[in-house]
Design an enzyme around this catalytic site. Sequence first.
Site, PDB file in Angstrom:
ATOM      1  N   THR A   1       0.838  -1.191   0.000  1.00 51.83           N
ATOM      2  CA  THR A   1       0.000   0.000   0.000  1.00 51.83           C
ATOM      3  C   THR A   1       0.877   1.247   0.000  1.00 51.83           C
ATOM      4  O   THR A   1       1.960   1.242   0.554  1.00 51.83           O
ATOM      5  CB  THR A   1      -0.884  -0.018   1.262  1.00 51.83           C
TER       6      THR A   1
ATOM      7  N   ARG B   1     -13.953  -7.175  -0.994  1.00 54.01           N
ATOM      8  CA  ARG B   1     -13.293  -6.924   0.296  1.00 54.01           C
ATOM      9  C   ARG B   1     -12.701  -5.526   0.317  1.00 54.01           C
ATOM     10  O   ARG B   1     -12.055  -5.097  -0.613  1.00 54.01           O
ATOM     11  CB  ARG B   1     -12.196  -7.968   0.523  1.00 54.01           C
TER      12      ARG B   1
ATOM     13  N   THR C   1      -0.059   1.142   6.534  1.00 52.94           N
ATOM     14  CA  THR C   1       0.038   0.059   5.576  1.00 52.94           C
ATOM     15  C   THR C   1       0.195  -1.233   6.357  1.00 52.94           C
ATOM     16  O   THR C   1       0.740  -1.243   7.452  1.00 52.94           O
ATOM     17  CB  THR C   1       1.246   0.262   4.634  1.00 52.94           C
ATOM     18  N   GLY C   2      -0.334  -2.326   5.815  1.00 49.91           N
ATOM     19  CA  GLY C   2      -0.184  -3.586   6.513  1.00 49.91           C
ATOM     20  C   GLY C   2      -1.433  -4.430   6.509  1.00 49.91           C
ATOM     21  O   GLY C   2      -2.257  -4.350   5.599  1.00 49.91           O
ATOM     22  N   TRP C   3      -1.584  -5.207   7.532  1.00 49.08           N
ATOM     23  CA  TRP C   3      -2.697  -6.146   7.677  1.00 49.08           C
ATOM     24  C   TRP C   3      -3.954  -5.350   8.034  1.00 49.08           C
ATOM     25  O   TRP C   3      -4.122  -4.886   9.155  1.00 49.08           O
ATOM     26  CB  TRP C   3      -2.316  -7.140   8.757  1.00 49.08           C
TER      27      TRP C   3
ATOM     28  N   GLY D   1     -10.250  -3.070   2.740  1.00 47.93           N
ATOM     29  CA  GLY D   1      -9.347  -3.053   3.879  1.00 47.93           C
ATOM     30  C   GLY D   1      -9.354  -1.728   4.601  1.00 47.93           C
ATOM     31  O   GLY D   1     -10.282  -0.923   4.475  1.00 47.93           O
ATOM     32  N   ASP D   2      -8.285  -1.476   5.342  1.00 48.56           N
ATOM     33  CA  ASP D   2      -8.227  -0.278   6.179  1.00 48.56           C
ATOM     34  C   ASP D   2      -7.906   0.987   5.413  1.00 48.56           C
ATOM     35  O   ASP D   2      -8.253   2.094   5.831  1.00 48.56           O
ATOM     36  CB  ASP D   2      -7.149  -0.469   7.251  1.00 48.56           C
TER      37      ASP D   2
END
EC number: 3.4.19.5
Length: 306
Positions: A174, A202, A225-227, A204-205
Amino acid sequence: MSVQPVLLIHGGAWAMPDDAIAAHEDGIANALAAGYALLGRGAAAVDAVEAAVAVMEDDDTFDAGRGSFLTQDGRVQMDALLMNGENLRTGGVACVERLRNPIRAARLVLDKSPHVYFVGVGAERFARQHGMALCDNSDLVVPRERERLYKAQADELAGLPDVTFSGSLESHDTVGAVALDVDGNIAAGTSTGGTLNKAPGRVGDSSLIGCGCYADNLSAAVSLTGWGEPIMKLVLGKWAVDRVAAGASPDEAAHEAIDYLFNRLGGHGGIILLGPDGRVGMAHNTPRMAWGLQTQAGKQLGVTRN
């Protein structure tokens, strides 16, 4: 009295291999040049953030715009958010498939709509009505990502565990930027193609206010950025800027946020923070994070800083 401008950007936090470093540094340098040139001419922070993120969307090194990870059905599906800390005006888009630069669509939402967030076909229609051209989804797909998708799906059929978030962490590219302009205003933007082999639809954040992105002149500007799922559950962007508002430095808040992400939910990722006083913070708990910082004192960039 004018403020010294600052631009801080990231190009993802993940287990970046050695042979990807040069491309990431080049992409970060190009994004810094585009965004900081605007700040140097007195442009608003939100303009610089949009410009920097758009450069990374156009660079297929990153998981944003062209070169994004592919969904389970082999398509690119992207999310982006842009937020102006001066007045909290915000624009977000999600699950768009026919826009080369989702961050520019987010800017249109910020500027032209009484709403804050559009998704899917509605987001594409809004962008087209305000002058953005639509592209074929295939224009955003690169061979590297087809190969990654085939491998991921073959591993899934073979019953191998999904280590997207717990193993190699090769799915966090990201992009994001935060900026401070000469008038003392801050802004933040984040853009992503999501995760490899994700279910269509889906989100994401990255494009959610207070999760992967936030900006408020009274606290700080942040991009993560990340999970995505743990970041969303913790509303981690807002959590971090609230720490700055309460007196923590951006550097302290950045490290506290990543510690909180891991200790509370076992999450992995990276964060950049910028206060209205020009102080910055960066942290990640992945092997590497691509980043770049430019001020009047000069430019710094790299692939890890912890």
